[in-house]
Motif scaffolding. Structure first.
Motif, PDB file in Angstrom:
ATOM      1  N   THR A   1       0.846  -1.198   0.000  1.00  0.00           N
ATOM      2  CA  THR A   1       0.000   0.000   0.000  1.00  0.00           C
ATOM      3  C   THR A   1       0.879   1.245   0.000  1.00  0.00           C
ATOM      4  O   THR A   1       1.833   1.350   0.788  1.00  0.00           O
ATOM      5  CB  THR A   1      -0.921   0.021   1.226  1.00  0.00           C
ATOM      6  N   LEU A   2       0.563   2.181  -0.870  1.00  0.00           N
ATOM      7  CA  LEU A   2       1.324   3.413  -1.022  1.00  0.00           C
ATOM      8  C   LEU A   2       0.389   4.616  -0.940  1.00  0.00           C
ATOM      9  O   LEU A   2      -0.810   4.511  -1.191  1.00  0.00           O
ATOM     10  CB  LEU A   2       2.024   3.436  -2.386  1.00  0.00           C
ATOM     11  N   VAL A   3       0.980   5.761  -0.600  1.00  0.00           N
ATOM     12  CA  VAL A   3       0.254   7.030  -0.608  1.00  0.00           C
ATOM     13  C   VAL A   3       0.717   7.840  -1.802  1.00  0.00           C
ATOM     14  O   VAL A   3       1.924   7.973  -2.042  1.00  0.00           O
ATOM     15  CB  VAL A   3       0.500   7.827   0.688  1.00  0.00           C
ATOM     16  N   MET A   4      -0.220   8.366  -2.572  1.00  0.00           N
ATOM     17  CA  MET A   4       0.092   9.154  -3.759  1.00  0.00           C
ATOM     18  C   MET A   4      -0.430  10.579  -3.619  1.00  0.00           C
ATOM     19  O   MET A   4      -1.467  10.812  -2.981  1.00  0.00           O
ATOM     20  CB  MET A   4      -0.564   8.537  -5.004  1.00  0.00           C
ATOM     21  N   ALA A   5       0.283  11.514  -4.240  1.00  0.00           N
ATOM     22  CA  ALA A   5      -0.227  12.878  -4.434  1.00  0.00           C
ATOM     23  C   ALA A   5      -0.931  12.866  -5.786  1.00  0.00           C
ATOM     24  O   ALA A   5      -0.292  12.991  -6.830  1.00  0.00           O
ATOM     25  CB  ALA A   5       0.916  13.885  -4.406  1.00  0.00           C
ATOM     26  N   TRP A   6      -2.238  12.678  -5.758  1.00  0.00           N
ATOM     27  CA  TRP A   6      -3.023  12.475  -6.986  1.00  0.00           C
ATOM     28  C   TRP A   6      -3.499  13.821  -7.527  1.00  0.00           C
ATOM     29  O   TRP A   6      -4.096  14.620  -6.796  1.00  0.00           O
ATOM     30  CB  TRP A   6      -4.206  11.576  -6.697  1.00  0.00           C
TER      31      TRP A   6
ATOM     32  N   ASP B   1      -5.850  15.760 -10.065  1.00  0.00           N
ATOM     33  CA  ASP B   1      -7.019  15.710 -10.936  1.00  0.00           C
ATOM     34  C   ASP B   1      -6.796  16.621 -12.142  1.00  0.00           C
ATOM     35  O   ASP B   1      -6.190  17.688 -12.021  1.00  0.00           O
ATOM     36  CB  ASP B   1      -8.259  16.168 -10.168  1.00  0.00           C
ATOM     37  N   VAL B   2      -7.265  16.180 -13.312  1.00  0.00           N
ATOM     38  CA  VAL B   2      -7.215  17.033 -14.492  1.00  0.00           C
ATOM     39  C   VAL B   2      -8.626  17.170 -15.054  1.00  0.00           C
ATOM     40  O   VAL B   2      -9.405  16.221 -15.028  1.00  0.00           O
ATOM     41  CB  VAL B   2      -6.263  16.465 -15.576  1.00  0.00           C
ATOM     42  N   PRO B   3      -8.989  18.380 -15.509  1.00  0.00           N
ATOM     43  CA  PRO B   3      -8.113  19.550 -15.665  1.00  0.00           C
ATOM     44  C   PRO B   3      -8.123  20.529 -14.499  1.00  0.00           C
ATOM     45  O   PRO B   3      -7.539  21.596 -14.597  1.00  0.00           O
ATOM     46  CB  PRO B   3      -8.708  20.220 -16.901  1.00  0.00           C
ATOM     47  N   SER B   4      -8.769  20.172 -13.367  1.00  0.00           N
ATOM     48  CA  SER B   4      -8.861  21.142 -12.274  1.00  0.00           C
ATOM     49  C   SER B   4      -7.515  21.419 -11.626  1.00  0.00           C
ATOM     50  O   SER B   4      -7.280  22.502 -11.091  1.00  0.00           O
ATOM     51  CB  SER B   4      -9.844  20.641 -11.204  1.00  0.00           C
ATOM     52  N   LEU B   5      -6.598  20.409 -11.651  1.00  0.00           N
ATOM     53  CA  LEU B   5      -5.295  20.459 -10.977  1.00  0.00           C
ATOM     54  C   LEU B   5      -5.439  20.514  -9.462  1.00  0.00           C
ATOM     55  O   LEU B   5      -4.557  20.999  -8.749  1.00  0.00           O
ATOM     56  CB  LEU B   5      -4.427  21.622 -11.487  1.00  0.00           C
ATOM     57  N   ARG B   6      -6.529  19.990  -8.959  1.00  0.00           N
ATOM     58  CA  ARG B   6      -6.668  19.796  -7.524  1.00  0.00           C
ATOM     59  C   ARG B   6      -5.812  18.603  -7.114  1.00  0.00           C
ATOM     60  O   ARG B   6      -5.751  17.594  -7.824  1.00  0.00           O
ATOM     61  CB  ARG B   6      -8.129  19.523  -7.163  1.00  0.00           C
ATOM     62  N   VAL B   7      -5.120  18.694  -5.983  1.00  0.00           N
ATOM     63  CA  VAL B   7      -4.212  17.646  -5.512  1.00  0.00           C
ATOM     64  C   VAL B   7      -4.824  16.976  -4.281  1.00  0.00           C
ATOM     65  O   VAL B   7      -5.144  17.650  -3.297  1.00  0.00           O
ATOM     66  CB  VAL B   7      -2.823  18.211  -5.168  1.00  0.00           C
ATOM     67  N   LEU B   8      -4.968  15.661  -4.345  1.00  0.00           N
ATOM     68  CA  LEU B   8      -5.595  14.909  -3.264  1.00  0.00           C
ATOM     69  C   LEU B   8      -4.693  13.764  -2.814  1.00  0.00           C
ATOM     70  O   LEU B   8      -3.903  13.229  -3.601  1.00  0.00           O
ATOM     71  CB  LEU B   8      -6.933  14.320  -3.733  1.00  0.00           C
ATOM     72  N   ARG B   9      -4.831  13.371  -1.576  1.00  0.00           N
ATOM     73  CA  ARG B   9      -4.194  12.146  -1.083  1.00  0.00           C
ATOM     74  C   ARG B   9      -4.935  10.953  -1.681  1.00  0.00           C
ATOM     75  O   ARG B   9      -6.172  10.908  -1.706  1.00  0.00           O
ATOM     76  CB  ARG B   9      -4.268  12.089   0.441  1.00  0.00           C
ATOM     77  N   SER B  10      -4.167   9.988  -2.181  1.00  0.00           N
ATOM     78  CA  SER B  10      -4.765   8.782  -2.756  1.00  0.00           C
ATOM     79  C   SER B  10      -4.031   7.565  -2.230  1.00  0.00           C
ATOM     80  O   SER B  10      -2.819   7.436  -2.412  1.00  0.00           O
ATOM     81  CB  SER B  10      -4.692   8.830  -4.286  1.00  0.00           C
ATOM     82  N   ASP B  11      -4.747   6.671  -1.565  1.00  0.00           N
ATOM     83  CA  ASP B  11      -4.172   5.419  -1.084  1.00  0.00           C
ATOM     84  C   ASP B  11      -4.315   4.373  -2.185  1.00  0.00           C
ATOM     85  O   ASP B  11      -5.424   4.093  -2.652  1.00  0.00           O
ATOM     86  CB  ASP B  11      -4.880   4.957   0.182  1.00  0.00           C
ATOM     87  N   GLN B  12      -3.184   3.792  -2.601  1.00  0.00           N
ATOM     88  CA  GLN B  12      -3.177   2.849  -3.716  1.00  0.00           C
ATOM     89  C   GLN B  12      -2.406   1.591  -3.340  1.00  0.00           C
ATOM     90  O   GLN B  12      -1.475   1.635  -2.532  1.00  0.00           O
ATOM     91  CB  GLN B  12      -2.574   3.502  -4.959  1.00  0.00           C
TER      92      GLN B  12
ATOM     93  N   ALA C   1      -7.682   2.413  -3.425  1.00  0.00           N
ATOM     94  CA  ALA C   1      -8.545   2.291  -2.261  1.00  0.00           C
ATOM     95  C   ALA C   1      -9.471   3.492  -2.136  1.00  0.00           C
ATOM     96  O   ALA C   1     -10.564   3.402  -1.580  1.00  0.00           O
ATOM     97  CB  ALA C   1      -7.694   2.145  -0.999  1.00  0.00           C
ATOM     98  N   THR C   2      -9.030   4.612  -2.683  1.00  0.00           N
ATOM     99  CA  THR C   2      -9.834   5.835  -2.615  1.00  0.00           C
ATOM    100  C   THR C   2     -11.078   5.727  -3.487  1.00  0.00           C
ATOM    101  O   THR C   2     -12.165   6.180  -3.119  1.00  0.00           O
ATOM    102  CB  THR C   2      -8.991   7.049  -3.062  1.00  0.00           C
ATOM    103  N   ARG C   3     -10.916   5.104  -4.703  1.00  0.00           N
ATOM    104  CA  ARG C   3     -12.040   5.044  -5.649  1.00  0.00           C
ATOM    105  C   ARG C   3     -12.664   3.648  -5.731  1.00  0.00           C
ATOM    106  O   ARG C   3     -13.573   3.436  -6.538  1.00  0.00           O
ATOM    107  CB  ARG C   3     -11.552   5.465  -7.041  1.00  0.00           C
ATOM    108  N   ASP C   4     -12.194   2.696  -4.939  1.00  0.00           N
ATOM    109  CA  ASP C   4     -12.719   1.338  -4.974  1.00  0.00           C
ATOM    110  C   ASP C   4     -12.649   0.784  -6.396  1.00  0.00           C
ATOM    111  O   ASP C   4     -13.637   0.318  -6.970  1.00  0.00           O
ATOM    112  CB  ASP C   4     -14.155   1.295  -4.442  1.00  0.00           C
ATOM    113  N   PHE C   5     -11.438   0.833  -6.979  1.00  0.00           N
ATOM    114  CA  PHE C   5     -11.224   0.422  -8.361  1.00  0.00           C
ATOM    115  C   PHE C   5      -9.995  -0.474  -8.429  1.00  0.00           C
ATOM    116  O   PHE C   5      -8.967  -0.179  -7.818  1.00  0.00           O
ATOM    117  CB  PHE C   5     -11.014   1.650  -9.251  1.00  0.00           C
ATOM    118  N   THR C   6     -10.095  -1.591  -9.168  1.00  0.00           N
ATOM    119  CA  THR C   6      -8.973  -2.509  -9.345  1.00  0.00           C
ATOM    120  C   THR C   6      -8.808  -2.838 -10.818  1.00  0.00           C
ATOM    121  O   THR C   6      -9.802  -3.009 -11.533  1.00  0.00           O
ATOM    122  CB  THR C   6      -9.188  -3.810  -8.556  1.00  0.00           C
ATOM    123  N   ALA C   7      -7.560  -2.904 -11.292  1.00  0.00           N
ATOM    124  CA  ALA C   7      -7.285  -3.256 -12.683  1.00  0.00           C
ATOM    125  C   ALA C   7      -5.970  -4.015 -12.764  1.00  0.00           C
ATOM    126  O   ALA C   7      -5.054  -3.782 -11.970  1.00  0.00           O
ATOM    127  CB  ALA C   7      -7.218  -2.000 -13.558  1.00  0.00           C
ATOM    128  N   ASP C   8      -5.891  -4.926 -13.719  1.00  0.00           N
ATOM    129  CA  ASP C   8      -4.642  -5.613 -14.031  1.00  0.00           C
ATOM    130  C   ASP C   8      -3.961  -4.867 -15.176  1.00  0.00           C
ATOM    131  O   ASP C   8      -4.468  -4.855 -16.310  1.00  0.00           O
ATOM    132  CB  ASP C   8      -4.901  -7.063 -14.435  1.00  0.00           C
TER     133      ASP C   8
END
Length: 211
Positions: A145-150, A152-163, A185-192
């Motif tokens: 598990t990692l923490v990201m500085a996510w 958003d585009v195009p707003s350029l808002r920066v959010l904490r994202s647990d991945q 984990a933030t968006r409840d999304f999984t992909a290979d």
């Protein structure tokens, strides 16, 4: 001895729900870090970005500019040697009402983050994949598990994202491809994610595929 850097020019198109979106990047890969430049063309806006990491593939600086008709925004995101993040923003013109304000809500929101993650941009998956060694037969078992500085585009808002990242299958010598499981984990999304020998994304389900 330091190996000669590898320069890659890569491009992706959006999946079927956004086939007109085009992402392109030039990525310079060193032994333990990268430098990259990229652009994105989407309906209603375009973005341009530059990324520099330090040793261990840890983000050092990210700059992103987003432009639409009659407006522009710029974000500078810098991670200092002490792990603290500095966020600077600028905006001109009349921005659409639905866009959130650029920047970060709280100074400590990004505590613990080693990486930036630009929304819709496959390049920023490469840093954790390379740092965690997820391409080889000796890839760590289980999930990390990692923490990201996510960003958003195009707003350029920066959010904490647990991945969460995990190796699914090692690099296949015949195809030059490996599979890495990514979970937000933030968006409840999984992909290979299908990635190549450099850890660059080839296919990101529901987001982008290499052209």
């Amino acid at each position: 001895m330091t190996n000669t850097p590898t320069t890659r020019h890569v491009a992706w198109r959006g999946w079927d729900d956004d086939p007109d979106r085009l992402e392109a990047a030039t990525v310079v890969l060193h032994d333990d870090h990268l430098d990259a430049l990229g652009t994105s063309r989407a309906s209603g806006y375009v973005t341009a970005w530059s990324l520099t990491t330090g040793p261990g593939w840890v983000t050092r600086r990210l700059e992103v500019t987003a432009r639409g008709v009659g407006w522009a925004r710029h974000l500078e995101l810098v991670r200092g040697p002490d792990g603290a993040w500095q966020v600077r923003t600028d905006a001109t013109g009349t921005v659409p009402d639905h866009l959130a304000a650029p920047g970060v809500d709280a100074p400590d929101a990004l505590d613990g983050a080693l990486d930036c993650d630009i929304a819709l941009c496959p390049v920023t998956n490469t840093m954790p994949i390379r740092r965690l060694g997820l391409l080889g037969d000796d890839a760590p078992a289980g999930e990390t598990t990692l923490v990201m500085a996510w960003v958003d585009v195009p707003s350029l808002r920066v959010l904490r994202s647990d991945q969460v990242y995990a190796a699914r299958s090692p690099l296949d010598p015949a195809t030059g491809r490996a599979l890495v499981t990514y979970t937000s984990a933030t968006r409840d999304f999984t992909a290979d994610l299908t990635v190549d020998a450099d850890g660059l994304v080839v296919d990101y389900p529901e987001l982008a595929r290499r052209t």
